[in-house]
Design a protein around this motif. Structure first.
Motif, PDB file in Angstrom:
ATOM      1  N   VAL A 372      -2.376   2.896  11.737  1.00  0.00           N
ATOM      2  CA  VAL A 372      -1.202   3.308  10.964  1.00  0.00           C
ATOM      3  C   VAL A 372      -0.713   2.173  10.084  1.00  0.00           C
ATOM      4  O   VAL A 372      -0.889   1.007  10.421  1.00  0.00           O
ATOM      5  CB  VAL A 372      -0.043   3.732  11.889  1.00  0.00           C
ATOM      6  CG1 VAL A 372       0.376   2.627  12.835  1.00  0.00           C
ATOM      7  CG2 VAL A 372       1.167   4.231  11.084  1.00  0.00           C
ATOM      8  N   PRO A 375      -3.932   1.523   4.313  1.00  0.00           N
ATOM      9  CA  PRO A 375      -5.304   2.020   4.300  1.00  0.00           C
ATOM     10  C   PRO A 375      -6.191   1.134   5.167  1.00  0.00           C
ATOM     11  O   PRO A 375      -6.001  -0.076   5.199  1.00  0.00           O
ATOM     12  CB  PRO A 375      -5.711   1.902   2.823  1.00  0.00           C
ATOM     13  CG  PRO A 375      -4.425   1.818   2.061  1.00  0.00           C
ATOM     14  CD  PRO A 375      -3.446   1.152   2.977  1.00  0.00           C
ATOM     15  N   ASN A 508       2.740  -3.461   0.312  1.00  0.00           N
ATOM     16  CA  ASN A 508       2.554  -3.197   1.734  1.00  0.00           C
ATOM     17  C   ASN A 508       1.849  -4.407   2.360  1.00  0.00           C
ATOM     18  O   ASN A 508       0.643  -4.554   2.269  1.00  0.00           O
ATOM     19  CB  ASN A 508       1.727  -1.913   1.899  1.00  0.00           C
ATOM     20  CG  ASN A 508       1.674  -1.455   3.337  1.00  0.00           C
ATOM     21  OD1 ASN A 508       1.719  -2.267   4.262  1.00  0.00           O
ATOM     22  ND2 ASN A 508       1.562  -0.152   3.537  1.00  0.00           N
TER      23      ASN A 508
HETATM   24  C1  7RM Z   1       4.280   4.665   9.255  1.00  0.00           C
HETATM   25  C2  7RM Z   1       4.581   3.698   8.163  1.00  0.00           C
HETATM   26  C3  7RM Z   1       4.722   3.899   4.560  1.00  0.00           C
HETATM   27  C4  7RM Z   1       3.636   3.556   3.598  1.00  0.00           C
HETATM   28  C5  7RM Z   1       2.982   4.764   2.984  1.00  0.00           C
HETATM   29  C6  7RM Z   1       1.602   4.248   2.671  1.00  0.00           C
HETATM   30  C7  7RM Z   1       1.308   3.304   3.796  1.00  0.00           C
HETATM   31  C8  7RM Z   1       1.043   4.318   6.083  1.00  0.00           C
HETATM   32  C9  7RM Z   1      -1.093   4.811   6.089  1.00  0.00           C
HETATM   33  C10 7RM Z   1      -0.761   4.262   4.838  1.00  0.00           C
HETATM   34  C11 7RM Z   1      -2.944   4.515   4.128  1.00  0.00           C
HETATM   35  C12 7RM Z   1      -2.450   5.225   6.311  1.00  0.00           C
HETATM   36  N1  7RM Z   1       5.760   3.858   7.520  1.00  0.00           N
HETATM   37  N2  7RM Z   1       0.558   3.956   4.874  1.00  0.00           N
HETATM   38  N3  7RM Z   1       0.042   4.841   6.839  1.00  0.00           N
HETATM   39  N4  7RM Z   1      -1.686   4.106   3.871  1.00  0.00           N
HETATM   40  N5  7RM Z   1      -3.331   5.053   5.303  1.00  0.00           N
HETATM   41  N6  7RM Z   1      -2.852   5.752   7.470  1.00  0.00           N
HETATM   42  O1  7RM Z   1       3.803   2.838   7.889  1.00  0.00           O
HETATM   43  O2  7RM Z   1       7.453   3.583   5.758  1.00  0.00           O
HETATM   44  O3  7RM Z   1       6.578   1.594   6.815  1.00  0.00           O
HETATM   45  O4  7RM Z   1       5.218   2.750   5.238  1.00  0.00           O
HETATM   46  O5  7RM Z   1       2.580   2.874   4.284  1.00  0.00           O
HETATM   47  O6  7RM Z   1       1.625   3.547   1.454  1.00  0.00           O
HETATM   48  O7  7RM Z   1       3.713   5.202   1.857  1.00  0.00           O
HETATM   49  S1  7RM Z   1       6.318   2.907   6.324  1.00  0.00           S
END
Ligand code: 7RM
Length: 633
Positions: A372, A375, A508
């Motif tokens: 989680v 990517p 991120n």
């Molecule tokens: C749960 C969490 C959200 C952002 C989201 C994406 C990125 C989250 C994945 C992902 C690719 C995944 N909440 N993101 N999970 N990108 N694959 N499985 O992370 O609010 O902190 O972030 O994270 O860009 O918009 S968060």
């Protein structure tokens, strides 16, 4: 549907999905029916993405802690709810049964009441990963106070900003914390924050390190002392389904982080539903989510989802590399973990430490792996699959956001298929679409577009605290009629989604979100800085790194001193997790004639794609681009 209530096969997934689209209200009413309601809802759903307004299980009343705790007591009271693994492997593990957790939550809730906290009040929680963190969260929910957990790595300034925005009346914290080889103060940070927070009347302090900390008379109390004055009986407050359960601050592309608000009823239903189906949790299994409760993953898949499902889970206080890079794997063996959920950044970093840290561990208890936050690249996916899952554990790549409350796109472990770097299929009830830049739905497959959701699900955010217009602007105005995620995505020939990343000014870093504007304003507080521009760039371990271009105030005689001061400024304003990886001093920034920074160019330079900068002739000062290219770090 199998008797366990889990979707058990591809055809069951398809059937559930179709039903959830054809008749969402019937679908979610059946799921909501599994829970204990103090009063049943009279309407399932009302919504309007224009306002936006979304209401689920209207008129229903419940308390989420009654569903996390009370309802398990009769049959499963002695089941372990929480296995707490301390920072030091030699320190004693604490196992807390559902009955004990229930009692601790009730007692803590009575302490809150004793300290004047009432239903609807906001309570900030700034605590390391100790059992009192989960107990404190649930204690707030027990009495209907709205918790706002602030990750314990954020600075005093960040904490104060969040307390002030929510006008919190109380803070729950600890004396100090252990993290790897380091011991750090927590209460000192709270004290510093509270000099700016007149709304806070009470601060309740848990003992963790045993350090002597200053206590402000009339405001600060020790939890262990308070607990002597309360009993274990605390009836769960009846909450309207739409009453806010919590606020969690999250960064966006502009300004100060927003307080994402989640509801009581809808959030509960979706946190449990997604936990049960994505991880395919089976009775008596042990679940281990490595996320901190300070992030949404720790809310939905530690504090709430697993407890709602009556699961046994591990809560880990420390870091993956202490005492060595095999710590996660030794915890997996020690507690016979069946389901392991972590972030790609952790996988990449442990991968870099080498297999010597993996091979001493059996890992034979593992059945399901999850990721989680960002990517996952194929290399890390295969390493995880082969070396941690020994080729036999399905991997769920779960895509979701703070705002979505729970997992929206993911395969269901071992039930729907998996494909490296694809989050794959939407959960039942989730209707993703890909849009073109001008807002048209792309209906074909094998395409790429902006990821939006066109129908509400129970745990969609309801508002941003104190500023509903900001919620509308950020998520519902770019493409009217849709919830806009801020992510770009691809869809393959079979309808699987692959999340590419943010299309807005959000970086991120190791699965943690920061706005470029947020980091820039922190950098600009350094006396060395006139102006700055921040972009993300690909980073082997963190996913994205932070690259800052800085125009200095005065001539820099010693760049190291200036860099240190800039970093100190970021640490002070946001926290160590937002430290820039690279700081390049420049004499100017590429700006359009209207004064807008051309981030695209800065991003390309940071990514080392110098050949594809595009047209720079419209810039105010095209020469600056050459200088930036030459000085690239
Ligand atoms: C749960 C969490 C959200 C952002 C989201 C994406 C990125 C989250 C994945 C992902 C690719 C995944 N909440 N993101 N999970 N990108 N694959 N499985 O992370 O609010 O902190 O972030 O994270 O860009 O918009 S968060």
């Amino acid at each position: 549907m199998s008797t366990s209530g889990r979707i058990g096969s591809w055809s069951e997934y398809q059937r559930a999905y179709q039903l959830s689209i054809a008749d969402p209200e019937a679908f979610w009413a059946a799921e909501a029916d599994r829970f204990t309601w103090k009063r049943k809802w009279n309407r399932v759903l009302e919504w309007d993405f224009k306002k936006p307004e979304v209401k689920w299980f209207i008129g229903g009343e419940l308390n989420i802690t009654e569903n996390c705790l009370d309802r398990h007591l009769e049959q499963n009271g002695d089941r372990i709810a929480l296995i707490w693994e301390p920072n030091e492997p030699k320190e004693e593990v604490i196992g807390i049964s559902y009955r004990e957790l229930h009692e601790r939550v009730c007692r803590y809730a009575n302490v809150l009441k004793r300290n004047g906290v009432k239903k609807g009040d906001r309570v900030a929680i700034y605590m390391p990963m100790i059992p009192d963190l989960v107990v404190g969260v649930l204690a707030c929910a027990r009495i209907g106070a709205i918790h706002s957990v602030v990750f314990c790595g954020f600075s005093a300034r960040s904490l104060a900003d969040r307390i002030i925005d929510a006008q919190a009346v109380a803070v729950l914290c600890s004396d100090g914390m252990h993290r790897g080889a380091k011991a750090m103060s927590v209460k000192d940070v709270v004290d510093e924050a509270l000099t700016h927070c007149p709304s806070v009347k009470h601060c309740i302090v848990s003992q963790r390190t045993g350090d002597a900390v200053p206590m402000t008379v009339g405001r600060d109390v020790w939890l262990h002392a308070e607990l002597k004055h309360v009993d274990a009986n605390c009836p769960a407050e009846a909450m309207d389904s739409e009453d806010p359960l919590f606020i969690l601050y999250t960064s966006g592309s502009t300004g100060m982080p927003k307080g994402v608000v989640h509801s009581s009823g809808g959030y509960m239903v979706f946190a449990e539903y997604s936990f049960r189906n994505v991880f395919q949790y089976k009775k008596d299994e042990v679940f281990f989510c490595t996320a901190d409760v300070g992030w949404i993953t720790g809310h939905s898949y530690m504090a709430y989802g697993p407890l709602l499902a009556g699961a046994t889970q591990v809560m880990f206080e420390g870091v993956p590399t202490y005492p060595d890079a095999g710590r996660f794997w030794s915890i997996v063996d020690k507690h016979k973990v069946n389901i392991f959920y972590t972030a790609p950044t952790a996988i990449r970093s442990l991968m870099a430490h080498g297999l010597d840290h993996v091979s001493p561990h059996s890992l034979s208890s593992l059945r399901v792996l999850g990721t989680v936050g960002e990517p996952i690249n194929e290399e890390a996916w295969h390493w995880y699959k082969q070396h941690i899952g020994k080729g036999k554990c399905p991997i769920v790549d779960t895509w979701w956001q703070t705002e979505t409350g729970g997992i929206l796109i993911s395969s269901l472990a071992g039930v729907t298929d998996e494909k490296p770097s694809y989050a794959a299929y939407p959960l039942p009830g989730i209707q993703p679409v890909l849009l073109t830049a001008d807002g048209k739905e792309i209906l074909e497959n094998e395409v790429e577009g902006l990821l939006c959701i066109k129908f509400p699900w129970p745990s969609i955010l309801r508002t941003t605290w104190g500023d509903h217009e900001r919620c509308r602007q950020t998520y519902f105005s770019s493409y009217p009629g849709y919830y806009f995620t801020g992510d770009g995505a691809k869809r393959d020939a079979d309808g699987r989604y692959r999340i590419i990343g943010r299309v807005d000014d959000v970086i991120n870093v190791s699965g943690h979100r920061f706005g470029t504007a947020e980091i820039e304003s922190a950098i600009n507080e350094s006396e060395w800085v006139v102006e700055s521009a921040v972009v993300g760039y690909p980073h082997n371990i963190k996913g994205q790194g932070i690259y800052a271009y800085v125009i200095a105030e005065k001539e820099i005689t010693d760049a190291e001193i200036a860099r240190k001061d800039i970093i100190a400024s970021v640490v002070k304003v946001i926290g160590p997790i937002a430290k820039p990886d690279k700081i390049q001093f420049v004499s100017g920034l590429p700006k359009t004639r209207s004064g807008k920074i051309m981030r695209r160019i800065l991003r390309k330079v940071a990514e080392n794609e110098l050949g594809s900068l595009g047209d720079t002739s419209t810039l105010l000062d095209p020469a600056v681009v050459e200088e930036i290219k030459t000085g690239r770090l």
